[in-house]
Write a protein that holds these residues in place. Structure first.
Motif, PDB file in Angstrom:
ATOM      1  N   PHE A   2     -10.936  -0.700 -35.903  1.00  0.00           N
ATOM      2  CA  PHE A   2      -9.923  -0.284 -34.550  1.00  0.00           C
ATOM      3  C   PHE A   2      -8.873  -0.567 -34.631  1.00  0.00           C
ATOM      4  O   PHE A   2      -7.952  -0.190 -35.506  1.00  0.00           O
ATOM      5  CB  PHE A   2     -10.016  -2.402 -34.083  1.00  0.00           C
ATOM      6  CG  PHE A   2     -11.301  -3.046 -33.627  1.00  0.00           C
ATOM      7  CD1 PHE A   2     -11.820  -3.744 -35.443  1.00  0.00           C
ATOM      8  CD2 PHE A   2     -12.122  -2.832 -32.740  1.00  0.00           C
ATOM      9  CE1 PHE A   2     -13.001  -4.483 -35.504  1.00  0.00           C
ATOM     10  CE2 PHE A   2     -13.272  -3.447 -33.229  1.00  0.00           C
ATOM     11  CZ  PHE A   2     -13.661  -3.783 -34.077  1.00  0.00           C
ATOM     12  N   HIS A   3      -8.781   0.858 -34.269  1.00  0.00           N
ATOM     13  CA  HIS A   3      -7.448   1.732 -33.842  1.00  0.00           C
ATOM     14  C   HIS A   3      -7.101   2.155 -32.819  1.00  0.00           C
ATOM     15  O   HIS A   3      -7.294   1.401 -31.397  1.00  0.00           O
ATOM     16  CB  HIS A   3      -7.653   3.449 -34.126  1.00  0.00           C
ATOM     17  CG  HIS A   3      -6.521   3.781 -34.689  1.00  0.00           C
ATOM     18  ND1 HIS A   3      -6.469   5.200 -33.596  1.00  0.00           N
ATOM     19  CD2 HIS A   3      -5.269   3.778 -34.501  1.00  0.00           C
ATOM     20  CE1 HIS A   3      -4.858   5.990 -33.587  1.00  0.00           C
ATOM     21  NE2 HIS A   3      -4.584   5.240 -34.240  1.00  0.00           N
TER      22      HIS A   3
ATOM     23  N   GLU B   4      -6.576  -5.587 -26.324  1.00  0.00           N
ATOM     24  CA  GLU B   4      -7.674  -5.194 -25.696  1.00  0.00           C
ATOM     25  C   GLU B   4      -7.075  -3.310 -26.387  1.00  0.00           C
ATOM     26  O   GLU B   4      -6.173  -3.366 -26.882  1.00  0.00           O
ATOM     27  CB  GLU B   4      -7.184  -5.355 -24.810  1.00  0.00           C
ATOM     28  CG  GLU B   4      -7.979  -6.203 -24.331  1.00  0.00           C
ATOM     29  CD  GLU B   4      -7.597  -7.474 -22.585  1.00  0.00           C
ATOM     30  OE1 GLU B   4      -7.572  -8.820 -22.689  1.00  0.00           O
ATOM     31  OE2 GLU B   4      -6.795  -6.547 -22.260  1.00  0.00           O
ATOM     32  N   GLY B   5      -8.160  -2.851 -25.550  1.00  0.00           N
ATOM     33  CA  GLY B   5      -8.158  -1.093 -25.238  1.00  0.00           C
ATOM     34  C   GLY B   5      -7.746  -0.757 -26.578  1.00  0.00           C
ATOM     35  O   GLY B   5      -7.331   0.857 -27.553  1.00  0.00           O
ATOM     36  N   ALA B   6      -8.724  -1.063 -27.935  1.00  0.00           N
ATOM     37  CA  ALA B   6      -8.106  -0.438 -28.893  1.00  0.00           C
ATOM     38  C   ALA B   6     -10.352   0.639 -29.441  1.00  0.00           C
ATOM     39  O   ALA B   6     -11.009   0.227 -28.547  1.00  0.00           O
ATOM     40  CB  ALA B   6      -8.828  -1.536 -30.741  1.00  0.00           C
ATOM     41  N   LYS B   7      -9.690   1.655 -29.753  1.00  0.00           N
ATOM     42  CA  LYS B   7     -10.493   2.287 -30.679  1.00  0.00           C
ATOM     43  C   LYS B   7     -11.699   2.068 -31.178  1.00  0.00           C
ATOM     44  O   LYS B   7     -10.910   1.765 -32.061  1.00  0.00           O
ATOM     45  CB  LYS B   7     -10.761   3.647 -30.419  1.00  0.00           C
ATOM     46  CG  LYS B   7     -11.438   5.028 -31.195  1.00  0.00           C
ATOM     47  CD  LYS B   7     -11.055   6.094 -31.203  1.00  0.00           C
ATOM     48  CE  LYS B   7     -12.487   7.109 -31.655  1.00  0.00           C
ATOM     49  NZ  LYS B   7     -11.328   8.629 -31.754  1.00  0.00           N
ATOM     50  N   GLU B   8     -13.113   1.293 -31.004  1.00  0.00           N
ATOM     51  CA  GLU B   8     -13.735   0.821 -32.045  1.00  0.00           C
ATOM     52  C   GLU B   8     -14.855   1.543 -32.686  1.00  0.00           C
ATOM     53  O   GLU B   8     -15.082   2.885 -32.467  1.00  0.00           O
ATOM     54  CB  GLU B   8     -14.913  -0.123 -31.879  1.00  0.00           C
ATOM     55  CG  GLU B   8     -13.993  -0.722 -30.297  1.00  0.00           C
ATOM     56  CD  GLU B   8     -14.441  -1.702 -30.271  1.00  0.00           C
ATOM     57  OE1 GLU B   8     -14.253  -3.083 -29.772  1.00  0.00           O
ATOM     58  OE2 GLU B   8     -15.900  -2.277 -30.637  1.00  0.00           O
ATOM     59  N   VAL B   9     -15.342   1.619 -34.599  1.00  0.00           N
ATOM     60  CA  VAL B   9     -16.126   2.382 -34.770  1.00  0.00           C
ATOM     61  C   VAL B   9     -17.016   1.091 -36.302  1.00  0.00           C
ATOM     62  O   VAL B   9     -15.687   0.532 -36.836  1.00  0.00           O
ATOM     63  CB  VAL B   9     -15.315   3.821 -35.731  1.00  0.00           C
ATOM     64  CG1 VAL B   9     -14.970   4.732 -34.555  1.00  0.00           C
ATOM     65  CG2 VAL B   9     -14.358   3.897 -36.386  1.00  0.00           C
ATOM     66  N   PHE B  10     -17.503   1.714 -36.324  1.00  0.00           N
ATOM     67  CA  PHE B  10     -18.565   0.720 -37.344  1.00  0.00           C
ATOM     68  C   PHE B  10     -18.945   1.696 -38.424  1.00  0.00           C
ATOM     69  O   PHE B  10     -19.293   2.761 -37.969  1.00  0.00           O
ATOM     70  CB  PHE B  10     -19.825   0.070 -36.459  1.00  0.00           C
ATOM     71  CG  PHE B  10     -19.058  -1.261 -35.950  1.00  0.00           C
ATOM     72  CD1 PHE B  10     -18.602  -0.870 -34.107  1.00  0.00           C
ATOM     73  CD2 PHE B  10     -18.554  -2.002 -35.835  1.00  0.00           C
ATOM     74  CE1 PHE B  10     -17.709  -1.899 -33.412  1.00  0.00           C
ATOM     75  CE2 PHE B  10     -18.087  -2.954 -35.831  1.00  0.00           C
ATOM     76  CZ  PHE B  10     -17.331  -3.232 -34.465  1.00  0.00           C
ATOM     77  N   THR B  11     -19.457   0.991 -39.397  1.00  0.00           N
ATOM     78  CA  THR B  11     -19.733   2.197 -40.534  1.00  0.00           C
ATOM     79  C   THR B  11     -21.551   1.834 -40.492  1.00  0.00           C
ATOM     80  O   THR B  11     -21.990   0.686 -39.736  1.00  0.00           O
ATOM     81  CB  THR B  11     -19.907   1.335 -41.246  1.00  0.00           C
ATOM     82  OG1 THR B  11     -20.169   0.316 -42.371  1.00  0.00           O
ATOM     83  CG2 THR B  11     -18.423   2.065 -42.693  1.00  0.00           C
TER      84      THR B  11
END
Lengths: 261, 230
Positions: B7-8, B201-208
């Motif tokens: 989460f960025h 809130e408002g985080a950029k999410e990426v998942f493996t």
């Protein structure tokens, strides 16, 4: 890391004799080594460099034009591009077997695959009169991952592949490597994932089946003159010791030039 | 098998009521809402290189090379590179990732910037400072502040990475692709639930995209995609 290098050549008939001498000198059983070398070349075309190409008499107007274009490109770096090689130690058992397309795709198979490769970079040997050749080398072991994909992404493609077969021994700080190069004529596409063909398919690159003895000293820093001198002295002492047995000499500096031309 | 969610939170998306130290706010929320055990400090080092254009003044191609060092994979240096070929030719072409011994970080970087300078130029250098790793049950939470060295805007927001480990029976080939997808989906949902509990809130999410083997390479690939910051 830097390397000092001397080479000697000998005919096949003297191989066993020299192997015994090396065992005696190094006081150890030499290590039988089989290595698979794959040479990579950059895929991008070589950009015209600012090398002066002599021999053309130009009019003044042309000279001015060339100078201007040289100035406009002077801001961008015309760095050299180099060949690199990937080396992997293989065993006799890794040879043999048919080239099976399935195994090639999966990257498995004897002698191929992603494990055990290291990247070796060799710079142009330094100019100047010395007792031995001095050049910068760098080796990076690859611990795993998609090596073939990485080399492609890095901007390199494989161009040549060969096997190096020899014996390695260590005498003080000198690594002695008595070896010959084997190639497989008629090999079509080169891939580091491809399995190795049977050992009998490989023939010596030298039709006379001669062997090479390379004597190398590795220096942690080639910029320290004292260290370079120490290495040179040791190599020179070894060369003198081997006078009469084998002639150790420097190869032509530009013959070991790895730059793309 | 592990699934990791990253989460960025950039300062633009930060909604923590204008707090001057969002990292501390995040750490406090993690501690109060998930009751974790602190494990160790956490560091991350990321170098970005960009391929140089072929002709002078030409548009530089969008191909990148990444060198990534993560303190929770202490022995490996990950190197990722985008696949060759014109942009957009293969939409989901993934970066090729390899690993080198971590001691080779500086020598390899030196080699790339000096001898491969005709092809690759250094672009950005990101580091995580004040990083901390916590263990909360089957999750491992790592947070830190992302800073770009040598840039006019060094502050690059906050990074939080949540890793969920699920034990699998050690039988070979016991998982069908559907089962793997199920496990993955569950893990992703669990991680998202945890993140909602932490409440930023408002985080950029990426998942493996979890795979039973090569977890570390997948994770490295996901990190590199995120840390391009483009």
């Amino acid at each position: 890391m830097h390397e000092l290098l001397l080479y000697g050549q000998l005919p096949a008939a003297r191989h066993d004799q020299l192997l015994n001498i090396i065992s005696g000198v190094a006081a150890m059983q030499p290590d039988y080594t089989l290595e698979r070398h794959v040479i990579f070349k950059p895929t991008r075309p070589l950009v015209q460099s600012n090398l002066l190409r002599g021999g053309v008499v130009k009019s003044d107007a042309q000279v001015v034009k060339t100078k201007k274009s040289a100035q406009s490109t002077a801001g961008t770096e015309r760095a050299d591009m180099y060949h690199v090689r990937l080396i992997k130690r293989v065993e006799e058992d890794d040879f043999g077997g048919d080239v099976d397309m399935d195994s090639v795709e999966k990257g498995k198979g004897q002698g191929g695959g992603s494990k055990g490769w290291r990247l070796r970079f060799e710079d142009v040997p330094e100019p100047g009169k010395r007792a031995a050749l001095l050049r910068m080398v760098d080796e990076q072991p690859f611990l795993g991952g998609e090596i073939s994909g990485y080399m492609e992404g890095l901007g390199y493609k494989p161009v040549t592949e060969y096997i190096v077969e020899g014996h390695r021994a260590v005498h003080g700080n000198i690594v002695l490597f008595l070896h010959r190069i084997l190639t497989r004529p008629g090999a079509k596409s080169i891939s580091i994932n491809a399995p190795l063909a049977s050992f009998s398919d490989y023939i010596p690159m030298d039709p006379a089946n001669g062997y090479l003895l390379s004597t190398t000293v590795r220096l942690s820093d080639g910029g320290i003159p004292k260290l370079v001198d120490m290495g040179m002295d040791e190599l020179e002492a070894f060369r003198r010791m081997m006078l009469g047995v084998i002639d150790l000499d420097q190869p032509d500096r530009l013959a070991l030039d790895t730059r793309v031309k | 098998m592990t699934t990791t969610g990253i989460f960025h939170i950039t300062s633009a998306s930060n909604t923590a009521s204008g707090s001057s130290n969002p990292l501390q706010v995040l750490k406090d929320r993690i501690i109060t809402r998930t009751n974790p055990i602190p494990i160790a400090s956490w560091q991350l080092d990321h170098r970005l290189l960009q391929e140089k254009s072929l002709t002078d003044g030409g548009k530089p191609p969008q191909r990148f090379q990444h060198l990534l060092r993560l303190s929770h994979h202490p022995s490996q240096l990950f190197v990722a590179v985008s696949p060759p070929g014109p942009e957009g030719e293969k939409e989901d072409a993934k970066n090729a990732v390899i690993a080198l011994p971590v001691q080779q970080y500086n020598p390899f970087l030196g080699l790339l910037t000096s001898k491969f300078a005709a092809i690759w130029g250094p672009q950005a250098y990101l580091q995580v400072v004040d990083g901390m790793a916590y263990g909360a049950g089957e999750f491992q939470i790592r947070v830190g502040e992302l800073r770009q060295n040598g840039s006019s805007t060094p502050d690059r927001g906050i990074i939080c990475c949540i890793e969920a480990t699920h034990a699998i029976d050690d039988e070979e080939d016991s998982l069908t692709p559907e089962e793997i997808q199920d496990l993955e989906g569950n893990a992703k949902a669990e991680i998202q639930a945890l993140w909602t509990r932490i409440g930023f809130e408002g985080a950029k999410e990426v998942f493996t995209s979890g795979s039973p083997d090569g977890d570390a390479f997948d994770e490295a690939r996901t990190w590199c995609d995120l840390l391009k910051l483009r």
